[in-house]
Write a protein that holds these residues in place. Structure first.
Motif, PDB file in Angstrom:
ATOM      1  N   LEU A  12       0.839  -1.208   0.000  1.00 52.17           N
ATOM      2  CA  LEU A  12       0.000   0.000   0.000  1.00 52.17           C
ATOM      3  C   LEU A  12       0.877   1.262   0.000  1.00 52.17           C
ATOM      4  O   LEU A  12       0.617   2.207  -0.762  1.00 52.17           O
ATOM      5  N   LYS A  13       1.932   1.250   0.807  1.00 48.54           N
ATOM      6  CA  LYS A  13       2.806   2.423   0.876  1.00 48.54           C
ATOM      7  C   LYS A  13       3.507   2.658  -0.467  1.00 48.54           C
ATOM      8  O   LYS A  13       3.699   3.805  -0.877  1.00 48.54           O
ATOM      9  N   ASN A  14       3.862   1.564  -1.146  1.00 44.19           N
ATOM     10  CA  ASN A  14       4.483   1.729  -2.470  1.00 44.19           C
ATOM     11  C   ASN A  14       3.532   2.427  -3.438  1.00 44.19           C
ATOM     12  O   ASN A  14       3.929   3.286  -4.222  1.00 44.19           O
ATOM     13  N   ARG A  15       2.253   2.047  -3.361  1.00 45.45           N
ATOM     14  CA  ARG A  15       1.278   2.713  -4.248  1.00 45.45           C
ATOM     15  C   ARG A  15       1.177   4.206  -3.904  1.00 45.45           C
ATOM     16  O   ARG A  15       1.191   5.068  -4.794  1.00 45.45           O
ATOM     17  N   TYR A  16       1.085   4.502  -2.598  1.00 46.65           N
ATOM     18  CA  TYR A  16       1.004   5.908  -2.198  1.00 46.65           C
ATOM     19  C   TYR A  16       2.230   6.688  -2.702  1.00 46.65           C
ATOM     20  O   TYR A  16       2.109   7.811  -3.177  1.00 46.65           O
ATOM     21  N   ASP A  17       3.411   6.071  -2.564  1.00 41.52           N
ATOM     22  CA  ASP A  17       4.634   6.785  -2.972  1.00 41.52           C
ATOM     23  C   ASP A  17       4.581   7.158  -4.455  1.00 41.52           C
ATOM     24  O   ASP A  17       5.020   8.234  -4.859  1.00 41.52           O
ATOM     25  N   LEU A  18       4.022   6.236  -5.259  1.00 40.24           N
ATOM     26  CA  LEU A  18       3.925   6.504  -6.700  1.00 40.24           C
ATOM     27  C   LEU A  18       2.845   7.533  -7.012  1.00 40.24           C
ATOM     28  O   LEU A  18       3.027   8.438  -7.823  1.00 40.24           O
ATOM     29  N   GLU A  19       1.684   7.394  -6.335  1.00 40.27           N
ATOM     30  CA  GLU A  19       0.545   8.264  -6.675  1.00 40.27           C
ATOM     31  C   GLU A  19       0.595   9.619  -6.000  1.00 40.27           C
ATOM     32  O   GLU A  19      -0.017  10.575  -6.459  1.00 40.27           O
ATOM     33  N   TYR A  20       1.295   9.699  -4.861  1.00 40.66           N
ATOM     34  CA  TYR A  20       1.297  10.946  -4.072  1.00 40.66           C
ATOM     35  C   TYR A  20       2.723  11.394  -3.753  1.00 40.66           C
ATOM     36  O   TYR A  20       3.081  11.506  -2.574  1.00 40.66           O
ATOM     37  N   PRO A  21       3.566  11.640  -4.787  1.00 44.68           N
ATOM     38  CA  PRO A  21       4.958  11.997  -4.485  1.00 44.68           C
ATOM     39  C   PRO A  21       5.098  13.260  -3.631  1.00 44.68           C
ATOM     40  O   PRO A  21       5.986  13.348  -2.792  1.00 44.68           O
ATOM     41  N   GLU A  22       4.216  14.232  -3.832  1.00 45.98           N
ATOM     42  CA  GLU A  22       4.310  15.476  -3.045  1.00 45.98           C
ATOM     43  C   GLU A  22       3.983  15.207  -1.575  1.00 45.98           C
ATOM     44  O   GLU A  22       4.528  15.831  -0.670  1.00 45.98           O
ATOM     45  N   TYR A  23       3.061  14.285  -1.355  1.00 45.59           N
ATOM     46  CA  TYR A  23       2.683  13.935   0.019  1.00 45.59           C
ATOM     47  C   TYR A  23       3.845  13.230   0.710  1.00 45.59           C
ATOM     48  O   TYR A  23       4.128  13.447   1.875  1.00 45.59           O
ATOM     49  N   LYS A  24       4.513  12.383  -0.064  1.00 48.53           N
ATOM     50  CA  LYS A  24       5.692  11.688   0.486  1.00 48.53           C
ATOM     51  C   LYS A  24       6.794  12.708   0.815  1.00 48.53           C
ATOM     52  O   LYS A  24       7.413  12.652   1.873  1.00 48.53           O
ATOM     53  N   LYS A  25       7.010  13.641  -0.121  1.00 44.12           N
ATOM     54  CA  LYS A  25       8.082  14.637   0.062  1.00 44.12           C
ATOM     55  C   LYS A  25       7.917  15.404   1.380  1.00 44.12           C
ATOM     56  O   LYS A  25       8.881  15.663   2.085  1.00 44.12           O
ATOM     57  N   TYR A  26       6.684  15.776   1.688  1.00 42.12           N
ATOM     58  CA  TYR A  26       6.452  16.577   2.895  1.00 42.12           C
ATOM     59  C   TYR A  26       5.911  15.746   4.062  1.00 42.12           C
ATOM     60  O   TYR A  26       5.469  16.306   5.068  1.00 42.12           O
ATOM     61  N   GLY A  27       5.939  14.433   3.925  1.00 43.19           N
ATOM     62  CA  GLY A  27       5.484  13.560   5.020  1.00 43.19           C
ATOM     63  C   GLY A  27       4.046  13.823   5.425  1.00 43.19           C
ATOM     64  O   GLY A  27       3.707  13.800   6.615  1.00 43.19           O
ATOM     65  N   ILE A  28       3.181  14.046   4.443  1.00 45.51           N
ATOM     66  CA  ILE A  28       1.798  14.415   4.777  1.00 45.51           C
ATOM     67  C   ILE A  28       0.920  13.174   4.934  1.00 45.51           C
ATOM     68  O   ILE A  28       0.926  12.274   4.099  1.00 45.51           O
ATOM     69  N   HIS A  29       0.197  13.131   6.046  1.00 46.58           N
ATOM     70  CA  HIS A  29      -0.967  12.242   6.158  1.00 46.58           C
ATOM     71  C   HIS A  29      -2.032  13.084   6.815  1.00 46.58           C
ATOM     72  O   HIS A  29      -1.731  14.124   7.410  1.00 46.58           O
ATOM     73  N   VAL A  30      -3.287  12.686   6.705  1.00 43.26           N
ATOM     74  CA  VAL A  30      -4.338  13.632   7.092  1.00 43.26           C
ATOM     75  C   VAL A  30      -5.309  13.027   8.109  1.00 43.26           C
ATOM     76  O   VAL A  30      -5.853  11.942   7.911  1.00 43.26           O
TER      77      VAL A  30
END
Ligand SMILES: Cc1cc2nc3c(=O)[nH]c(=O)nc-3n(C[C@H](O)[C@H](O)[C@H](O)COP(=O)(O)OP(=O)(O)OC[C@H]3O[C@@H](n4cnc5c(N)ncnc54)[C@H](O)[C@@H]3O)c2cc1C
Length: 368
Positions: free
Chosen positions: A252-270
């Motif tokens: 799941l995290k691999n998918r997020y990393d691919l789909e949400y690179p900006e979120y990964k860059k800034y460590g965003i979760h909501v």
């Protein structure tokens, strides 16, 4: 004669330590550099969040904290809500992780909910495309600004803890503790100074596995109805240690990393919590490093709001406030930092994003 102790800092770590000492019969003085604590302890969601802690000492400590929070709030007349938490799944891989977590923690009060069941307990969860949610019963919310302001008065009236505001501690050489206003004699000192690694024992901090983390947060305007459980979207599954128990989390995290690179860059979760006035506290980003910059990024707030909209809806809500907070973060994966830089001196720090959840329980264990 009562043993005596001095606590440096009136954030949650200092308050929890002062309480634990006072309960054990110590005569306690707390010194706070500012007129009111204004560090991480008033800038957070107010989430008391055992669900994020892995089994063992961390979870037990979180549950111990939760019990202390609840009884203290009742005793002191401080607002709190035992609303639980709800993690929502809109993709098969998120739903898979939620099901695995339910299986991984059979002793915890977790329930898998269908779309219809989520709608019954949450007025704000987005129902379109929702596959289900994982409800946990153990979470409670406090309003950090209210709680951190009121606990000192409570500790003074119940245990005669003495608070010295606007009085930074500048040096410790027991039995002497030196402040901006004078010198005090004591037997023990507990340093709970949050992100200030420079004033007291800088050489010990320099050698410790610790850095800083800057987080951006916002508050949305109030809604009359209570939202029910505090809400989290899928990205939060990658954030808390306890969720690593799910075998398919890595995928799941691999998918997020691919789909949400900006979120990964800034460590965003909501995540979102609702305070006593009905306002919503939302966040957050995570930027790590020893020298966080003082400027907030509008782009980060936009990313947070966009992702929030995928799982939570707020009718006519507007952003009323935005801010950032900074907490010390351990780089060795531990849940907190205890250092003994000199005989009779204990540094209590490094709770990362879980100080509200862990401090009361940890301080109780420490002083016990
Ligand atoms: C945005 C954000 C969201 C968070 N959300 C949550 C959450 O929902 N749940 C959760 O469990 N945790 C959360 N956390 C983490 C939690 O807020 C922190 O772990 C916790 O507040 C740290 O408390 P503290 O007392 O160590 O530090 P602080 O709150 O920073 O307090 C330290 C105090 O020490 C004082 N001080 C420093 N040096 C001196 C000195 N020499 N003399 C006198 N006083 C001094 C400072 O003025 C300050 O008031 C969040 C943190 C942030 C930033």
């Amino acid at each position: 004669m009562a043993r005596n102790a001095i606590v440096v800092g009136a954030g949650i770590a200092g308050l929890a330590t002062a309480r634990a000492l006072a309960v054990q019969g110590y005569s306690v003085k707390v010194f706070e550099r500012n007129g009111i604590a204004s560090g991480a302890s008033v800038r957070n969601f107010g989430m008391i969040w055992p669900v994020g802690q892995p089994d063992g000492v961390a979870y037990e400590t979180a549950m111990r904290s939760r019990r202390i929070w609840e009884s203290l709030c009742r005793d002191a007349g401080i607002w709190f809500e035992t609303c639980g938490s709800l993690h929502l799944a809109y993709h098969e891989d998120e739903w898979q992780v939620l099901q695995e977590l339910k299986g991984a923690y059979p002793e915890r009060p977790l329930r898998l909910l269908t779309n219809g069941e989520v709608n019954k307990i949450s007025v704000n969860a987005v129902s379109e495309g929702l596959l289900g949610g994982l409800y946990s019963d153990t979470e409670m919310i406090v309003d950090p600004r209210d709680a951190i302001a009121k606990i000192p008065g409570y500790l003074t009236s119940k245990y005669a803890v003495e608070f010295h505001w606007n009085e930074p501690v500048t040096a410790i050489s027991l039995p002497d503790v030196t402040t901006s206003k004078g010198t005090y004699a004591t037997q023990e000192v507990f340093v709970c100074s949050g992100v200030d690694f420079e004033t007291l024992y800088p050489e010990h901090y320099a050698a410790a596995p610790i850095t800083r983390c800057k987080l951006q947060m916002m508050q949305l305007s109030a809604q009359e109805a209570r939202m029910g459980p505090a809400l989290c979207g899928g990205l939060s599954l990658g954030h808390y240690k306890s969720f690593e128990a799910a075998p398919s989390l890595g995928k799941l995290k691999n998918r997020y990393d691919l789909e949400y690179p900006e979120y990964k860059k800034y460590g965003i979760h909501v995540m979102v919590s609702q305070n006593q006035s009905g306002q919503f506290t939302i966040g957050d980003s995570h930027e790590y490093g020893p020298h966080p910059d003082p400027f907030d990024k509008a782009g980060i707030n936009k990313l947070i709001l966009n992702y929030l909209g995928t799982f939570a809806g707020f009718h006519n809500a507007t952003v009323m406030e935005s801010w950032h907070g900074i907490y010390p973060k351990l780089t060795n994966g531990e849940s907190w930092l205890l250092m003994r830089p000199a005989p009779g001196v204990t540094v209590v720090n490094g709770f990362g994003g879980a100080g509200m959840t862990l401090a009361f329980g940890m301080a109780d264990r420490l002083i016990d």
